[in-house]
Write a protein that holds these residues in place. Structure first.
Motif, PDB file in Angstrom:
ATOM      1  N   ARG A  69      -8.881  11.367  -6.805  1.00  7.41           N
ATOM      2  CA  ARG A  69     -10.785  11.908  -6.538  1.00  7.41           C
ATOM      3  C   ARG A  69     -10.950  11.120  -7.570  1.00  7.41           C
ATOM      4  O   ARG A  69     -10.524  10.107  -8.547  1.00  7.41           O
ATOM      5  N   GLU A  70     -11.926  10.212  -6.762  1.00  9.43           N
ATOM      6  CA  GLU A  70     -12.776   9.531  -7.483  1.00  9.43           C
ATOM      7  C   GLU A  70     -12.351   9.314  -9.529  1.00  9.43           C
ATOM      8  O   GLU A  70     -12.449   8.452 -10.712  1.00  9.43           O
ATOM      9  N   ASP A  71     -12.794  10.823 -10.420  1.00 11.14           N
ATOM     10  CA  ASP A  71     -13.100  10.776 -11.636  1.00 11.14           C
ATOM     11  C   ASP A  71     -11.296  10.314 -12.232  1.00 11.14           C
ATOM     12  O   ASP A  71     -11.476  10.526 -13.468  1.00 11.14           O
ATOM     13  N   LEU A  72     -10.487  10.706 -11.450  1.00  5.47           N
ATOM     14  CA  LEU A  72      -9.008  10.457 -12.071  1.00  5.47           C
ATOM     15  C   LEU A  72      -8.893   8.764 -12.119  1.00  5.47           C
ATOM     16  O   LEU A  72      -8.450   8.845 -12.867  1.00  5.47           O
ATOM     17  N   LEU A  73      -9.956   7.906 -11.363  1.00  3.72           N
ATOM     18  CA  LEU A  73      -9.548   6.759 -12.158  1.00  3.72           C
ATOM     19  C   LEU A  73     -10.243   6.024 -13.377  1.00  3.72           C
ATOM     20  O   LEU A  73     -10.860   7.235 -14.357  1.00  3.72           O
ATOM     21  N   GLY A  74      -9.745   5.288 -14.110  1.00  2.36           N
ATOM     22  CA  GLY A  74      -9.858   5.317 -15.827  1.00  2.36           C
ATOM     23  C   GLY A  74      -9.721   5.094 -16.989  1.00  2.36           C
ATOM     24  O   GLY A  74     -10.004   4.986 -17.485  1.00  2.36           O
ATOM     25  N   CYS A  75      -8.657   6.311 -16.524  1.00  2.00           N
ATOM     26  CA  CYS A  75      -7.998   6.920 -17.761  1.00  2.00           C
ATOM     27  C   CYS A  75      -6.546   6.400 -17.964  1.00  2.00           C
ATOM     28  O   CYS A  75      -5.462   6.262 -18.568  1.00  2.00           O
ATOM     29  N   ALA A  76      -6.535   4.980 -17.283  1.00  2.00           N
ATOM     30  CA  ALA A  76      -4.993   4.090 -17.318  1.00  2.00           C
ATOM     31  C   ALA A  76      -4.532   3.834 -18.774  1.00  2.00           C
ATOM     32  O   ALA A  76      -4.989   3.693 -19.396  1.00  2.00           O
ATOM     33  N   ASP A  77      -2.965   4.266 -19.130  1.00  2.95           N
ATOM     34  CA  ASP A  77      -2.428   3.579 -20.418  1.00  2.95           C
ATOM     35  C   ASP A  77      -2.814   1.970 -20.394  1.00  2.95           C
ATOM     36  O   ASP A  77      -2.580   1.541 -19.127  1.00  2.95           O
ATOM     37  N   LYS A  78      -3.045   1.077 -21.264  1.00  2.00           N
ATOM     38  CA  LYS A  78      -3.553  -0.009 -21.799  1.00  2.00           C
ATOM     39  C   LYS A  78      -2.545  -0.567 -20.766  1.00  2.00           C
ATOM     40  O   LYS A  78      -2.164  -1.989 -21.191  1.00  2.00           O
ATOM     41  N   THR A  79      -0.966  -0.234 -21.355  1.00  2.00           N
ATOM     42  CA  THR A  79       0.127  -1.113 -20.971  1.00  2.00           C
ATOM     43  C   THR A  79       0.554  -1.182 -19.690  1.00  2.00           C
ATOM     44  O   THR A  79       1.386  -1.387 -19.235  1.00  2.00           O
ATOM     45  N   THR A  80      -0.402   0.341 -18.676  1.00  2.00           N
ATOM     46  CA  THR A  80       0.530   0.214 -17.007  1.00  2.00           C
ATOM     47  C   THR A  80       0.323  -1.606 -16.327  1.00  2.00           C
ATOM     48  O   THR A  80      -0.523  -2.325 -16.260  1.00  2.00           O
ATOM     49  N   PRO A  81       1.948  -1.862 -15.629  1.00  2.00           N
ATOM     50  CA  PRO A  81       1.572  -2.952 -14.979  1.00  2.00           C
ATOM     51  C   PRO A  81       0.440  -3.095 -14.025  1.00  2.00           C
ATOM     52  O   PRO A  81      -0.451  -1.660 -13.708  1.00  2.00           O
ATOM     53  N   THR A  82      -0.415  -4.198 -14.043  1.00  2.71           N
ATOM     54  CA  THR A  82      -1.293  -4.472 -13.469  1.00  2.71           C
ATOM     55  C   THR A  82      -1.701  -3.754 -12.063  1.00  2.71           C
ATOM     56  O   THR A  82      -2.233  -2.962 -11.263  1.00  2.71           O
ATOM     57  N   LEU A  83      -0.610  -3.981 -11.032  1.00  2.00           N
ATOM     58  CA  LEU A  83       0.189  -3.438  -9.563  1.00  2.00           C
ATOM     59  C   LEU A  83       0.338  -1.934  -9.511  1.00  2.00           C
ATOM     60  O   LEU A  83       0.438  -1.932  -8.854  1.00  2.00           O
ATOM     61  N   LEU A  84       0.451  -1.399 -10.791  1.00  2.00           N
ATOM     62  CA  LEU A  84       0.508  -0.299 -10.643  1.00  2.00           C
ATOM     63  C   LEU A  84      -1.218   1.333 -10.525  1.00  2.00           C
ATOM     64  O   LEU A  84      -0.907   2.145 -11.275  1.00  2.00           O
ATOM     65  N   ASP A  85      -1.695   0.048 -11.728  1.00  2.00           N
ATOM     66  CA  ASP A  85      -2.770   0.954 -11.676  1.00  2.00           C
ATOM     67  C   ASP A  85      -4.214   0.991 -10.840  1.00  2.00           C
ATOM     68  O   ASP A  85      -4.563   0.100  -9.949  1.00  2.00           O
ATOM     69  N   PHE A  86      -4.054   2.564 -10.324  1.00  2.00           N
ATOM     70  CA  PHE A  86      -5.238   2.414  -9.931  1.00  2.00           C
ATOM     71  C   PHE A  86      -6.451   2.000  -9.489  1.00  2.00           C
ATOM     72  O   PHE A  86      -6.621   1.851  -8.661  1.00  2.00           O
ATOM     73  N   THR A  87      -7.193   2.625 -11.272  1.00  2.00           N
ATOM     74  CA  THR A  87      -8.441   1.511 -11.604  1.00  2.00           C
ATOM     75  C   THR A  87      -8.758  -0.119 -10.614  1.00  2.00           C
ATOM     76  O   THR A  87      -8.893  -0.057 -10.275  1.00  2.00           O
ATOM     77  N   GLN A  88      -7.319  -0.912 -11.361  1.00  2.00           N
ATOM     78  CA  GLN A  88      -7.333  -2.285 -10.356  1.00  2.00           C
ATOM     79  C   GLN A  88      -7.251  -2.094  -9.155  1.00  2.00           C
ATOM     80  O   GLN A  88      -7.798  -2.933  -8.283  1.00  2.00           O
ATOM     81  N   ALA A  89      -6.458  -1.521  -8.179  1.00  2.00           N
ATOM     82  CA  ALA A  89      -6.604  -1.396  -7.011  1.00  2.00           C
ATOM     83  C   ALA A  89      -8.219  -0.947  -6.588  1.00  2.00           C
ATOM     84  O   ALA A  89      -7.861  -1.381  -5.265  1.00  2.00           O
TER      85      ALA A  89
END
Ligand SMILES: *Cc1c(COP(=O)(O)O)cnc(C)c1O
Length: 363
Positions: free
Chosen positions: A212-232
């Protein structure tokens, strides 16, 4: 293909034969390009078209609401066990994440999350060998938690959530690896639905994540790029070279599913397939079902015979008849028939008749 068997393996699992044939036909020369689909750039127009079509078909087949995004991510279902807390635990000031222990993968998901957040297990059926799904009333769901994680279908024990819990304000997350697209689901009930592909959708090694869109954008800063939903999401699942073959196969499987009449039709067939096997199990006491009848899976039918000698004999005779990969999970033993979307009724019928004859001959 006369020498193909009925494959009851839990995953990687059987794919629809028309899909396998299509892959073979297009393998050396994809649509007159003179190259295979796996030999072109993941940014080529022809591949982007495949990716977009897969997403559009999924939306069409599921009636996915417009405020949900579809991501393709590396690492199968278990990579998501890490990605979920990294992306979402920060929603809770105490990094509290709720887990439901209804089977092996449910437990492993919580164990992995423990590395990244404060896990609270709200229900468990471990004491009874994961034979049922415990009740989960709203009172058990701390409203300050980041999310509530469930495993929709427990692949090893053959149980499933028939109806989904109400998390209140807490987003519900479901691992649907062994049941995505096997039954109609109201996606608006979920914050995230994810699935490794190798059971109902295609090859191993990737996962589909519906968020769901509103759950994007709250990843930890240390999240590996390839595991980051917002980046994907920002990169349309193409942050790096994706598994182009897997996405191509998913698209073909979704087209096949549409031809079968979509999720409504396949759900009806899945229910009939499962009912046929449970009918044999319930008829007498030769076979013992593992799942409580109220929580039985329609994807994985797990059952026991009286002893190991009998079980081995069953598996040997089944294999000789072209009933392949029926051995139960190593910690459970017995027999497990995985009957995902591509398994035809004819395969189930052949197994059911064998089970009846075997019971008659060995009682
Ligand atoms: C098979 C399975 C997994 C593991 O999938 P991988 O792609 O191997 O990581 C996780 N959850 C469930 C429910 C499964 O059935």
């Amino acid at each position: 293909m006369t020498d193909r068997v009925y494959n009851f393996g839990a995953g990687p699992a059987m794919l629809p034969e028309p899909v396998m044939r299509r892959i073979q036909e297009e393998w050396l020369d994809y649509r007159g390009m003179g190259v295979s689909i796996i030999e072109i750039s993941h940014r080529a127009d022809e591949f982007i078209a495949v990716l977009e079509e897969a997403k559009a078909l999924f939306r069409q087949l599921t009636g996915l609401p417009a405020n949900y995004r579809i991501l393709f991510m590396h690492g199968g279902a278990r990579m998501q066990f890490s990605a979920l807390p990294l992306n979402l635990a920060g929603r809770s000031t105490t990094r509290k994440c709720l887990y439901t222990e209804t089977g092996n993968f449910a437990k492993v998901a919580a164990q992995e999350a423990q590395k990244f957040c404060q896990v609270k297990t709200v229900i468990s059926s471990a004491d009874s060998g994961y034979d049922h799904i415990p009740d989960l009333p709203l009172e058990l769901i701390d409203q300050d938690a980041a999310y509530l994680h469930i495993t929709g279908n427990n692949t090893i024990f053959g149980t499933r959530w028939n109806s989904f819990p109400d998390g209140g304000q807490v987003p519900l997350i479901a691992d649907m690896t062994s049941e995505l697209l096997s039954r109609q689901i109201d996606y608006s009930r979920f914050g995230v639905v994810y699935a490794g592909l190798q059971k109902n959708l295609g090859p191993s090694g990737m996962a589909m994540v519906i968020i769901r869109e509103d759950l994007l954008g709250c990843a930890d800063k240390t999240t590996p790029t390839l595991l980051d939903f917002t980046q994907a999401d920002k990169d349309n699942s193409l942050t790096n070279t994706t598994n182009t073959f897997a996405i191509y196969v998913i698209k073909l499987v979704l087209e096949w599913l549409k031809e079968q009449g979509g999720v409504t039709a396949i759900e009806k067939l899945n229910e009939a397939k499962a009912a046929r096997l449970y009918q044999v199990i319930d008829n007498g006491n030769f076979y013992r079902g593992i799942a409580h009848p109220d929580h039985r899976s329609i994807m994985n039918v797990s059952f026991l015979l009286n002893n190991d000698v009998l079980t081995d004999k069953f598996l040997q005779q089944a294999e000789a008849l072209g009933l392949y990969a029926l051995k139960g999970y190593r910690s459970v033993g017995g027999v497990r028939a995985s009957i995902y979307n591509p398994m035809p009724m004819a395969g189930v019928e052949k197994l059911a008749i064998f089970m009846e004859e075997f019971a008659n001959g060995n009682s």
